[in-house]
Design a protein around this motif. Sequence first.
Motif, PDB file in Angstrom:
ATOM      1  N   VAL A  41       0.877  -1.172   0.000  1.00  0.00           N
ATOM      2  CA  VAL A  41       0.000   0.000   0.000  1.00  0.00           C
ATOM      3  C   VAL A  41       0.914   1.221   0.000  1.00  0.00           C
ATOM      4  CG1 VAL A  41      -1.884   1.191   1.161  1.00  0.00           C
ATOM      5  CG2 VAL A  41      -1.728  -1.298   1.303  1.00  0.00           C
ATOM      6  N   PRO A  42       1.225   1.748  -1.190  1.00  0.00           N
ATOM      7  CA  PRO A  42       2.171   2.859  -1.289  1.00  0.00           C
ATOM      8  C   PRO A  42       1.665   4.143  -0.638  1.00  0.00           C
ATOM      9  CG  PRO A  42       1.824   1.835  -3.423  1.00  0.00           C
ATOM     10  CD  PRO A  42       0.797   1.281  -2.500  1.00  0.00           C
ATOM     11  N   LYS A  43       2.591   4.881  -0.094  1.00  0.00           N
ATOM     12  CA  LYS A  43       2.274   6.144   0.556  1.00  0.00           C
ATOM     13  C   LYS A  43       1.697   7.164  -0.426  1.00  0.00           C
ATOM     14  CE  LYS A  43       4.694   8.102   4.180  1.00  0.00           C
ATOM     15  NZ  LYS A  43       5.904   8.670   4.777  1.00  0.00           N
ATOM     16  N   ARG A  44       2.077   7.061  -1.679  1.00  0.00           N
ATOM     17  CA  ARG A  44       1.583   8.038  -2.648  1.00  0.00           C
ATOM     18  C   ARG A  44       0.092   7.852  -2.933  1.00  0.00           C
ATOM     19  NH1 ARG A  44       3.801   6.019  -8.513  1.00  0.00           N
ATOM     20  NH2 ARG A  44       3.389   3.840  -8.118  1.00  0.00           N
ATOM     21  N   PHE A  45      -0.465   6.652  -2.662  1.00  0.00           N
ATOM     22  CA  PHE A  45      -1.889   6.416  -2.904  1.00  0.00           C
ATOM     23  C   PHE A  45      -2.735   6.504  -1.644  1.00  0.00           C
ATOM     24  CE2 PHE A  45      -0.283   3.675  -6.559  1.00  0.00           C
ATOM     25  CZ  PHE A  45      -0.359   4.736  -7.442  1.00  0.00           C
ATOM     26  N   ALA A  46      -2.140   6.314  -0.481  1.00  0.00           N
ATOM     27  CA  ALA A  46      -2.841   6.445   0.797  1.00  0.00           C
ATOM     28  C   ALA A  46      -1.886   7.193   1.728  1.00  0.00           C
ATOM     29  CB  ALA A  46      -3.212   5.082   1.363  1.00  0.00           C
ATOM     30  N   LYS A  47      -2.079   8.476   1.850  1.00  0.00           N
ATOM     31  CA  LYS A  47      -1.108   9.345   2.521  1.00  0.00           C
ATOM     32  C   LYS A  47      -0.939   9.039   4.009  1.00  0.00           C
ATOM     33  CE  LYS A  47      -0.176  12.007  -0.987  1.00  0.00           C
ATOM     34  NZ  LYS A  47       1.027  11.736  -1.720  1.00  0.00           N
ATOM     35  N   ARG A  48      -2.040   8.782   4.706  1.00  0.00           N
ATOM     36  CA  ARG A  48      -1.973   8.611   6.148  1.00  0.00           C
ATOM     37  C   ARG A  48      -1.676   7.163   6.527  1.00  0.00           C
ATOM     38  NH1 ARG A  48      -7.203  10.424   8.433  1.00  0.00           N
ATOM     39  NH2 ARG A  48      -6.072  10.368  10.386  1.00  0.00           N
ATOM     40  N   ALA A  49      -0.826   6.983   7.530  1.00  0.00           N
ATOM     41  CA  ALA A  49      -0.456   5.636   7.988  1.00  0.00           C
ATOM     42  C   ALA A  49      -1.680   4.872   8.482  1.00  0.00           C
ATOM     43  CB  ALA A  49       0.592   5.730   9.090  1.00  0.00           C
ATOM     44  N   VAL A  50      -2.586   5.578   9.103  1.00  0.00           N
ATOM     45  CA  VAL A  50      -3.807   4.942   9.612  1.00  0.00           C
ATOM     46  C   VAL A  50      -4.624   4.351   8.461  1.00  0.00           C
ATOM     47  CG1 VAL A  50      -5.833   6.443   9.848  1.00  0.00           C
ATOM     48  CG2 VAL A  50      -4.802   5.511  11.831  1.00  0.00           C
ATOM     49  N   THR A  51      -4.656   5.030   7.341  1.00  0.00           N
ATOM     50  CA  THR A  51      -5.370   4.531   6.169  1.00  0.00           C
ATOM     51  C   THR A  51      -4.657   3.322   5.588  1.00  0.00           C
ATOM     52  OG1 THR A  51      -6.049   6.800   5.667  1.00  0.00           O
ATOM     53  CG2 THR A  51      -6.320   5.181   3.926  1.00  0.00           C
ATOM     54  N   ARG A  52      -3.340   3.387   5.464  1.00  0.00           N
ATOM     55  CA  ARG A  52      -2.577   2.263   4.933  1.00  0.00           C
ATOM     56  C   ARG A  52      -2.739   1.023   5.808  1.00  0.00           C
ATOM     57  NH1 ARG A  52       1.121   6.410   4.438  1.00  0.00           N
ATOM     58  NH2 ARG A  52       2.455   5.586   6.077  1.00  0.00           N
ATOM     59  N   ASN A  53      -2.687   1.205   7.113  1.00  0.00           N
ATOM     60  CA  ASN A  53      -2.845   0.076   8.025  1.00  0.00           C
ATOM     61  C   ASN A  53      -4.255  -0.505   7.960  1.00  0.00           C
ATOM     62  OD1 ASN A  53      -0.210   0.213   8.916  1.00  0.00           O
ATOM     63  ND2 ASN A  53      -0.695   1.626  10.567  1.00  0.00           N
ATOM     64  N   SER A  54      -5.237   0.341   7.829  1.00  0.00           N
ATOM     65  CA  SER A  54      -6.622  -0.129   7.710  1.00  0.00           C
ATOM     66  C   SER A  54      -6.804  -0.955   6.436  1.00  0.00           C
ATOM     67  CB  SER A  54      -7.572   1.068   7.707  1.00  0.00           C
ATOM     68  OG  SER A  54      -8.887   0.648   7.521  1.00  0.00           O
ATOM     69  N   ILE A  55      -6.210  -0.500   5.344  1.00  0.00           N
ATOM     70  CA  ILE A  55      -6.299  -1.223   4.077  1.00  0.00           C
ATOM     71  C   ILE A  55      -5.612  -2.582   4.206  1.00  0.00           C
ATOM     72  CG2 ILE A  55      -5.518  -1.228   1.667  1.00  0.00           C
ATOM     73  CD1 ILE A  55      -5.918   1.857   1.755  1.00  0.00           C
ATOM     74  N   LYS A  56      -4.456  -2.620   4.850  1.00  0.00           N
ATOM     75  CA  LYS A  56      -3.743  -3.892   5.025  1.00  0.00           C
ATOM     76  C   LYS A  56      -4.548  -4.858   5.901  1.00  0.00           C
ATOM     77  CE  LYS A  56       0.812  -1.869   4.497  1.00  0.00           C
ATOM     78  NZ  LYS A  56       2.058  -1.504   5.180  1.00  0.00           N
ATOM     79  N   ARG A  57      -5.218  -4.339   6.918  1.00  0.00           N
ATOM     80  CA  ARG A  57      -6.072  -5.200   7.745  1.00  0.00           C
ATOM     81  C   ARG A  57      -7.208  -5.794   6.922  1.00  0.00           C
ATOM     82  NH1 ARG A  57      -4.976  -1.406  11.745  1.00  0.00           N
ATOM     83  NH2 ARG A  57      -6.850  -0.200  11.284  1.00  0.00           N
ATOM     84  N   GLN A  58      -7.791  -4.986   6.041  1.00  0.00           N
ATOM     85  CA  GLN A  58      -8.872  -5.484   5.186  1.00  0.00           C
ATOM     86  C   GLN A  58      -8.348  -6.538   4.216  1.00  0.00           C
ATOM     87  OE1 GLN A  58     -12.116  -4.794   5.584  1.00  0.00           O
ATOM     88  NE2 GLN A  58     -11.405  -3.641   7.361  1.00  0.00           N
ATOM     89  N   ILE A  59      -7.163  -6.329   3.695  1.00  0.00           N
ATOM     90  CA  ILE A  59      -6.556  -7.311   2.786  1.00  0.00           C
ATOM     91  C   ILE A  59      -6.365  -8.635   3.514  1.00  0.00           C
ATOM     92  CG2 ILE A  59      -4.448  -7.915   1.520  1.00  0.00           C
ATOM     93  CD1 ILE A  59      -4.206  -4.923   0.783  1.00  0.00           C
ATOM     94  N   ARG A  60      -5.797  -8.595   4.719  1.00  0.00           N
ATOM     95  CA  ARG A  60      -5.580  -9.832   5.482  1.00  0.00           C
ATOM     96  C   ARG A  60      -6.898 -10.515   5.814  1.00  0.00           C
ATOM     97  NH1 ARG A  60      -1.319  -6.720   7.748  1.00  0.00           N
ATOM     98  NH2 ARG A  60      -2.675  -5.983   9.403  1.00  0.00           N
ATOM     99  N   SER A  61      -7.907  -9.731   6.124  1.00  0.00           N
ATOM    100  CA  SER A  61      -9.213 -10.295   6.468  1.00  0.00           C
ATOM    101  C   SER A  61      -9.846 -11.015   5.280  1.00  0.00           C
ATOM    102  CB  SER A  61     -10.131  -9.171   6.957  1.00  0.00           C
ATOM    103  OG  SER A  61     -11.423  -9.651   7.158  1.00  0.00           O
ATOM    104  N   VAL A  62      -9.844 -10.381   4.128  1.00  0.00           N
ATOM    105  CA  VAL A  62     -10.434 -10.994   2.932  1.00  0.00           C
ATOM    106  C   VAL A  62      -9.597 -12.198   2.501  1.00  0.00           C
ATOM    107  CG1 VAL A  62     -10.964 -10.623   0.492  1.00  0.00           C
ATOM    108  CG2 VAL A  62     -11.575  -8.889   2.174  1.00  0.00           C
ATOM    109  N   LEU A  63      -8.287 -12.107   2.633  1.00  0.00           N
ATOM    110  CA  LEU A  63      -7.413 -13.214   2.262  1.00  0.00           C
ATOM    111  C   LEU A  63      -7.668 -14.438   3.139  1.00  0.00           C
ATOM    112  CD1 LEU A  63      -4.970 -13.832   0.347  1.00  0.00           C
ATOM    113  CD2 LEU A  63      -3.566 -13.441   2.348  1.00  0.00           C
ATOM    114  N   SER A  64      -7.939 -14.228   4.415  1.00  0.00           N
ATOM    115  CA  SER A  64      -8.194 -15.360   5.312  1.00  0.00           C
ATOM    116  C   SER A  64      -9.495 -16.091   4.958  1.00  0.00           C
ATOM    117  CB  SER A  64      -8.233 -14.891   6.763  1.00  0.00           C
ATOM    118  OG  SER A  64      -9.373 -14.094   6.990  1.00  0.00           O
ATOM    119  N   GLU A  65     -10.408 -15.424   4.275  1.00  0.00           N
ATOM    120  CA  GLU A  65     -11.677 -16.036   3.874  1.00  0.00           C
ATOM    121  C   GLU A  65     -11.547 -16.854   2.594  1.00  0.00           C
ATOM    122  OE1 GLU A  65     -14.241 -12.703   3.397  1.00  0.00           O
ATOM    123  OE2 GLU A  65     -14.224 -12.201   5.531  1.00  0.00           O
ATOM    124  N   GLN A  66     -10.438 -16.695   1.880  1.00  0.00           N
ATOM    125  CA  GLN A  66     -10.258 -17.377   0.596  1.00  0.00           C
ATOM    126  C   GLN A  66      -9.862 -18.824   0.819  1.00  0.00           C
ATOM    127  OE1 GLN A  66     -11.137 -15.837  -2.260  1.00  0.00           O
ATOM    128  NE2 GLN A  66     -11.694 -14.228  -0.824  1.00  0.00           N
TER     129      GLN A  66
END
Length: 114
Positions: A41-66
């Motif tokens: 999750v590049p900083k240039r597309f999601a400026k705030r660390a909180v946003t990047r971390n939230s996106i990574k949590r969503q990725i891990r969550s959806v990945l665990s359902e696969q």
Amino acid sequence: MSASTNSRTAYFSLHSCEKSVVVRTENSKTDNEHILFGALVPKRFAKRAVTRNSIKRQIRSVLSEQENLSDKKAYVIRLHKDLKSLDLKSANSNFLKEIIRRDLKVLFDKLNHK
């Protein structure tokens, strides 16, 4: 990242390659028991660390359902589009989470239908 893109959606792209290319250890039995993945999750597309971390949590969550992912491959999920167009009030808004989860599910559906 040098591997070809397996599937792509509005915000994410999924790359994969054989795990043997990535993992070079002597004990290959333990390496094949788990799915390897990375989330970019590049900083240039999601400026705030909180946003990047939230996106990574969503990725891990959806990945665990696969259930259809091969444990013989390594996967990289990459955000490739700026989130500015969403006009977010909060990095943890339900709106953002729903858009990300929907996009990731489409991403994995595309992968499973290939």
